[in-house]
Scaffold this motif. Structure first.
Motif, PDB file in Angstrom:
ATOM      1  N   THR A 156      -4.960   9.293   1.711  1.00  0.00           N
ATOM      2  CA  THR A 156      -5.314   7.820   2.010  1.00  0.00           C
ATOM      3  C   THR A 156      -5.228   7.255   1.054  1.00  0.00           C
ATOM      4  OG1 THR A 156      -6.701   8.437   3.960  1.00  0.00           O
ATOM      5  CG2 THR A 156      -7.102   6.264   3.020  1.00  0.00           C
ATOM      6  N   ALA A 157      -5.603   7.427  -0.150  1.00  0.00           N
ATOM      7  CA  ALA A 157      -5.596   6.768  -1.718  1.00  0.00           C
ATOM      8  C   ALA A 157      -4.214   6.773  -1.889  1.00  0.00           C
ATOM      9  CB  ALA A 157      -6.413   7.578  -2.415  1.00  0.00           C
ATOM     10  N   LEU A 158      -3.201   7.627  -1.831  1.00  0.00           N
ATOM     11  CA  LEU A 158      -1.881   7.447  -2.129  1.00  0.00           C
ATOM     12  C   LEU A 158      -1.256   6.397  -1.205  1.00  0.00           C
ATOM     13  CD1 LEU A 158      -0.749  11.240  -2.392  1.00  0.00           C
ATOM     14  CD2 LEU A 158      -1.297   9.649  -4.519  1.00  0.00           C
ATOM     15  N   ALA A 159      -1.484   6.466   0.086  1.00  0.00           N
ATOM     16  CA  ALA A 159      -0.897   5.450   1.005  1.00  0.00           C
ATOM     17  C   ALA A 159      -1.491   3.964   0.451  1.00  0.00           C
ATOM     18  CB  ALA A 159      -1.498   5.654   2.572  1.00  0.00           C
ATOM     19  N   ASP A 160      -2.809   3.890   0.148  1.00  0.00           N
ATOM     20  CA  ASP A 160      -3.206   2.622  -0.571  1.00  0.00           C
ATOM     21  C   ASP A 160      -2.436   2.295  -1.715  1.00  0.00           C
ATOM     22  OD1 ASP A 160      -5.150   2.722   1.601  1.00  0.00           O
ATOM     23  OD2 ASP A 160      -6.725   3.297   0.058  1.00  0.00           O
ATOM     24  N   MET A 161      -2.033   3.112  -2.512  1.00  0.00           N
ATOM     25  CA  MET A 161      -1.346   2.683  -3.719  1.00  0.00           C
ATOM     26  C   MET A 161       0.060   2.433  -3.442  1.00  0.00           C
ATOM     27  SD  MET A 161      -2.563   5.397  -6.679  1.00  0.00           S
ATOM     28  CE  MET A 161      -3.075   6.887  -5.633  1.00  0.00           C
ATOM     29  N   VAL A 162       0.651   2.871  -2.342  1.00  0.00           N
ATOM     30  CA  VAL A 162       2.016   2.575  -2.012  1.00  0.00           C
ATOM     31  C   VAL A 162       1.896   0.918  -1.174  1.00  0.00           C
ATOM     32  CG1 VAL A 162       4.005   2.957   0.023  1.00  0.00           C
ATOM     33  CG2 VAL A 162       2.751   4.736  -1.468  1.00  0.00           C
ATOM     34  N   ARG A 163       1.130   0.848  -0.571  1.00  0.00           N
ATOM     35  CA  ARG A 163       0.890  -0.614  -0.091  1.00  0.00           C
ATOM     36  C   ARG A 163       0.631  -1.550  -0.979  1.00  0.00           C
ATOM     37  NH1 ARG A 163      -1.624   1.961   4.329  1.00  0.00           N
ATOM     38  NH2 ARG A 163      -3.692   2.033   3.218  1.00  0.00           N
ATOM     39  N   ALA A 164       0.042  -1.219  -2.206  1.00  0.00           N
ATOM     40  CA  ALA A 164      -0.032  -1.965  -3.315  1.00  0.00           C
ATOM     41  C   ALA A 164       1.206  -2.154  -4.261  1.00  0.00           C
ATOM     42  CB  ALA A 164      -1.134  -1.662  -4.167  1.00  0.00           C
ATOM     43  N   GLY A 165       2.178  -1.480  -3.684  1.00  0.00           N
ATOM     44  CA  GLY A 165       3.510  -1.697  -4.354  1.00  0.00           C
ATOM     45  C   GLY A 165       3.851  -0.376  -5.429  1.00  0.00           C
ATOM     46  N   ALA A 166       2.915   0.759  -5.525  1.00  0.00           N
ATOM     47  CA  ALA A 166       3.268   1.748  -6.526  1.00  0.00           C
ATOM     48  C   ALA A 166       4.335   2.604  -5.906  1.00  0.00           C
ATOM     49  CB  ALA A 166       2.003   2.446  -6.496  1.00  0.00           C
ATOM     50  N   VAL A 167       5.206   2.877  -6.869  1.00  0.00           N
ATOM     51  CA  VAL A 167       6.314   4.112  -6.292  1.00  0.00           C
ATOM     52  C   VAL A 167       5.678   5.569  -6.480  1.00  0.00           C
ATOM     53  CG1 VAL A 167       8.692   4.928  -6.805  1.00  0.00           C
ATOM     54  CG2 VAL A 167       7.957   2.321  -7.095  1.00  0.00           C
ATOM     55  N   LEU A 168       5.541   6.463  -5.763  1.00  0.00           N
ATOM     56  CA  LEU A 168       4.973   7.645  -6.065  1.00  0.00           C
ATOM     57  C   LEU A 168       6.134   8.686  -6.208  1.00  0.00           C
ATOM     58  CD1 LEU A 168       2.243   7.937  -3.179  1.00  0.00           C
ATOM     59  CD2 LEU A 168       2.082   7.143  -5.599  1.00  0.00           C
ATOM     60  N   VAL A 169       5.918   9.525  -7.365  1.00  0.00           N
ATOM     61  CA  VAL A 169       6.715  10.433  -7.618  1.00  0.00           C
ATOM     62  C   VAL A 169       6.162  11.805  -7.467  1.00  0.00           C
ATOM     63  CG1 VAL A 169       8.482  11.503  -9.298  1.00  0.00           C
ATOM     64  CG2 VAL A 169       7.963   9.157  -9.313  1.00  0.00           C
ATOM     65  N   ASP A 170       6.327  12.642  -6.699  1.00  0.00           N
ATOM     66  CA  ASP A 170       5.936  14.253  -6.602  1.00  0.00           C
ATOM     67  C   ASP A 170       6.100  14.831  -7.759  1.00  0.00           C
ATOM     68  OD1 ASP A 170       4.607  13.621  -4.202  1.00  0.00           O
ATOM     69  OD2 ASP A 170       5.985  14.605  -2.966  1.00  0.00           O
ATOM     70  N   ILE A 171       5.092  15.697  -8.368  1.00  0.00           N
ATOM     71  CA  ILE A 171       5.301  16.429  -9.471  1.00  0.00           C
ATOM     72  C   ILE A 171       4.858  18.011  -9.267  1.00  0.00           C
ATOM     73  CG2 ILE A 171       4.642  16.732 -11.813  1.00  0.00           C
ATOM     74  CD1 ILE A 171       4.227  13.959 -12.360  1.00  0.00           C
ATOM     75  N   ASP A 172       5.530  18.829  -9.378  1.00  0.00           N
ATOM     76  CA  ASP A 172       5.419  20.256  -9.143  1.00  0.00           C
ATOM     77  C   ASP A 172       5.158  20.890 -10.601  1.00  0.00           C
ATOM     78  OD1 ASP A 172       5.041  22.854  -8.451  1.00  0.00           O
ATOM     79  OD2 ASP A 172       7.088  23.199  -7.635  1.00  0.00           O
ATOM     80  N   PHE A 173       3.895  21.193 -10.664  1.00  0.00           N
ATOM     81  CA  PHE A 173       3.388  21.332 -12.119  1.00  0.00           C
ATOM     82  C   PHE A 173       2.122  22.418 -11.962  1.00  0.00           C
ATOM     83  CE2 PHE A 173       0.249  20.882 -15.793  1.00  0.00           C
ATOM     84  CZ  PHE A 173       1.039  21.352 -16.669  1.00  0.00           C
ATOM     85  N   GLU A 174       2.311  23.507 -12.844  1.00  0.00           N
ATOM     86  CA  GLU A 174       1.368  24.450 -12.853  1.00  0.00           C
ATOM     87  C   GLU A 174       0.925  24.807 -14.311  1.00  0.00           C
ATOM     88  OE1 GLU A 174      -1.718  25.980 -11.269  1.00  0.00           O
ATOM     89  OE2 GLU A 174      -0.152  25.971  -9.729  1.00  0.00           O
ATOM     90  N   PRO A 175      -0.423  24.394 -14.880  1.00  0.00           N
ATOM     91  CA  PRO A 175      -0.563  24.562 -16.436  1.00  0.00           C
ATOM     92  C   PRO A 175      -0.223  25.972 -16.627  1.00  0.00           C
ATOM     93  CG  PRO A 175      -2.253  23.269 -15.269  1.00  0.00           C
ATOM     94  CD  PRO A 175      -1.559  23.690 -14.244  1.00  0.00           C
ATOM     95  N   ASN A 176       0.131  26.349 -18.014  1.00  0.00           N
ATOM     96  CA  ASN A 176       0.246  27.609 -18.371  1.00  0.00           C
ATOM     97  C   ASN A 176      -1.212  28.320 -18.622  1.00  0.00           C
ATOM     98  OD1 ASN A 176       0.438  29.815 -20.380  1.00  0.00           O
ATOM     99  ND2 ASN A 176       2.320  29.013 -21.090  1.00  0.00           N
ATOM    100  N   GLY A 177      -1.542  29.507 -18.113  1.00  0.00           N
ATOM    101  CA  GLY A 177      -2.852  29.894 -18.294  1.00  0.00           C
ATOM    102  C   GLY A 177      -3.267  29.902 -19.793  1.00  0.00           C
ATOM    103  N   GLU A 178      -2.323  30.156 -20.711  1.00  0.00           N
ATOM    104  CA  GLU A 178      -2.884  30.058 -22.002  1.00  0.00           C
ATOM    105  C   GLU A 178      -3.636  28.957 -22.531  1.00  0.00           C
ATOM    106  OE1 GLU A 178       0.395  30.795 -24.477  1.00  0.00           O
ATOM    107  OE2 GLU A 178       1.046  32.767 -23.467  1.00  0.00           O
ATOM    108  N   MET A 179      -3.406  27.801 -22.008  1.00  0.00           N
ATOM    109  CA  MET A 179      -3.997  26.555 -22.088  1.00  0.00           C
ATOM    110  C   MET A 179      -5.512  26.893 -22.155  1.00  0.00           C
ATOM    111  SD  MET A 179      -3.625  22.760 -20.531  1.00  0.00           S
ATOM    112  CE  MET A 179      -4.606  23.194 -19.211  1.00  0.00           C
ATOM    113  N   TYR A 180      -5.937  27.292 -20.867  1.00  0.00           N
ATOM    114  CA  TYR A 180      -7.417  27.546 -20.895  1.00  0.00           C
ATOM    115  C   TYR A 180      -8.209  28.537 -21.510  1.00  0.00           C
ATOM    116  CZ  TYR A 180      -6.028  24.908 -16.547  1.00  0.00           C
ATOM    117  OH  TYR A 180      -5.743  24.166 -15.674  1.00  0.00           O
TER     118      TYR A 180
END
Length: 503
Positions: free
Chosen positions: A293-317
């Motif tokens: 719903t939040a994403l749909a609100d942003m689209v209605r407000a004119g935002a361009v959404l880009v899906d990102i497939d990301f998984e942090p490296n476990g070494e970071m934690y």
């Protein structure tokens, strides 16, 4: 806090209903009247009634001080601010929730508090927190401290407030002040803001001085505002920010600070490219529905959404944890040795010994496993290697790379899930694998959470993150989303959580 005042159920309901009116009318009411209102609410709802237990101590002369500040024609004009009790203020002890610091009356204002007062802000009181900012033990319960007890979530008083800025988040949700100051190392502003249904902003590390703040990590610690709107959070950030010669991290702050509230009223998402961290939405369908719903609100407000497939490296934690252990021992010792008074603890080992000697009060519910690990973390070479790797994975190869490769201005994800039932015996119960805040925490980049709705009356926030020193941009995006939001936000019940009637 103890008060002899007893409040009837009718008065509690009346005060609860009055809170949104105060929140929406800051420009129309006199600050001294606001201060009186907040003092009344603390007495009636924190000390008595549902006993939210968010405020440890408060100033009963705040009304007069707010009136005096109004006459100074200042930026904050007498607005009241509650301060997390790991930040020094000259009026009261600064305890970090521990009995070891119950007499820690330094008579000092942290530089951020000096800035706050200069801007016309009134320090209303000190808020409860997860003891030692939740760095003592892996089995802790967020929102509990030996000094302040357990803070209750205004949206369900049997529910947790998250931490470690537990009291600051709960106090703003319950309408106890105009705004509050929290601190964060990793999630300690954004998580309690999310589960208490308020706005929380973790700025770029170095925007606000950390001098005279009980520390965990000089690499990641920062204070930040918690408020009922992005506009109010931005106003408070403007008052707090600034360089401090005693804190080298803030060397650029004067050059980077601005009026963070400027332009928020007409900011827009039109044409703004926003990266959606799909794998950080987690496995809860109800949270995913709110996020969609939040994403749909942003689209209605004119935002361009880009899906990102990301998984942090476990070494970071892994490496973040190594950094926090090493810096906790060193930074805590430096802070403790700065305290006036002959009988104060001077090292982490002194705190460990105090907890052992006072185990009935301090360690009834959980131990001090992290303190013990930190005391043994003495390998500087390993620490420096861990910090470099964690920073690289969160910053250059994390947020920076995601923004650049996807040509987006911001990253968004749910902040965390809804509040769980507080359980002093078994500790916290996070669920769902939700959120990406550690990226911003480790990198030291800005992270804003804005309410995006609720699951069965329990709030959930939307996280907006971007690159270093892009604090104003993040706040503008948050304000634009706030205006576009269509989801209904829950009012605090000030009672035990109850499921909504089946439709």
């Amino acid at each position: 806090m103890v008060s002899a005042m007893k409040t009837s159920h009718v008065m509690i309901v009346a005060l609860a209903l009055a809170a949104p009116t105060m929140a929406n009318a800051q420009g129309n009411l006199q600050s001294d009247a606001e201060a009186a209102h907040y003092v009344q609410r603390i007495e009636s709802l924190d000390d008595a009634g549902p006993q939210i237990n968010a405020v440890i101590v408060f100033d009963r002369d705040a009304t007069a001080k707010a009136g005096a500040a109004m006459r100074g024609n200042t930026r904050l004009n007498g607005r009241t601010v509650l301060v997390k009790d790991n930040i020094e203020t000259s009026e009261w002890a600064t305890t970090a929730g521990s009995l070891a610091l119950k007499d820690n009356r330094t008579g000092r204002d942290a530089p951020m508090i000096t800035n706050l007062r200069a801007a016309g802000g009134v320090v209303l009181g000190k808020t409860n927190l997860s003891e030692w900012a939740n760095i003592r033990d892996n089995s802790s319960t967020s929102g509990w401290s030996a000094v302040g007890g357990l803070t209750r979530n205004p949206h369900g008083i049997d529910r947790n407030t998250c931490g470690s800025s537990s009291g600051s988040g709960a106090a703003i949700a319950a309408g106890f002040a105009w705004a509050a100051i929290g601190t964060e190392t990793d999630g300690s502003i954004t998580c309690p803001a999310s589960v208490n249904g308020v706005v929380g902003f973790k700025p770029t590390v170095g925007m606000i001085s950390r001098t005279h703040v009980v520390p965990i990590s000089h690499s990641q610690d920062t204070a930040g505002p918690m408020a009922r709107s992005v506009q109010d959070a931005a106003m408070l950030l403007t008052a707090l920010a600034g360089s401090d010669p005693a804190d080298p991290a803030t060397a650029e702050a004067d050059a980077r600070k601005t009026d963070f509230s400027a332009g928020l009223g007409n900011s827009t998402l039109q044409g703004v490219r926003i990266g959606v961290l799909r794998k950080q939405v987690g496995n809860r369908g109800d949270v995913r529905t709110l996020f969609d719903t939040a994403l749909a609100d942003m689209v209605r407000a004119g935002a361009v959404l880009v899906d990102i497939d990301f998984e942090p490296n476990g070494e970071m934690y892994r490496d973040e944890y190594a950094v926090l252990l090493f810096e906790l021992r060193e930074d805590m010792g430096t802070y403790l040795r700065s305290l006036p008074g002959a009988d104060m603890p001077r090292s982490l080992s002194d705190l460990i010994a105090f907890n052992e000697a006072n185990s009935a009060a301090e360690m009834r519910w959980f131990g001090q496993s992290i303190f013990l690990e930190a005391e043994a973390a003495t390998d500087r070479s390993a620490y420096e290697k861990a910090r470099a790797n964690a920073l690289k994975l969160a910053g250059a190869e994390g947020i920076d790379r995601l923004l650049a490769e996807n040509e987006v201005a911001f990253l968004v994800a749910p902040t965390t899930g809804p509040a769980w039932v507080s359980d002093l015996v078994n500790g916290d119960h996070f669920s769902g694998g939700i959120g990406a805040g550690s990226l911003a925490a480790i990198a030291g980049y800005p992270h804003l959470t804005v309410p995006m709705g609720a699951v069965e009356g329990l709030p959930v926030g939307l996280s907006i993150m971007s690159g270093k020193w892009r604090d104003h941009d993040v706040l503008k995006a948050g304000a634009a989303y706030e205006r576009a939001r269509t989801a209904a936000l829950p009012e605090p019940s000030l009672a035990r959580w109850q499921p909504a009637p089946a439709e």
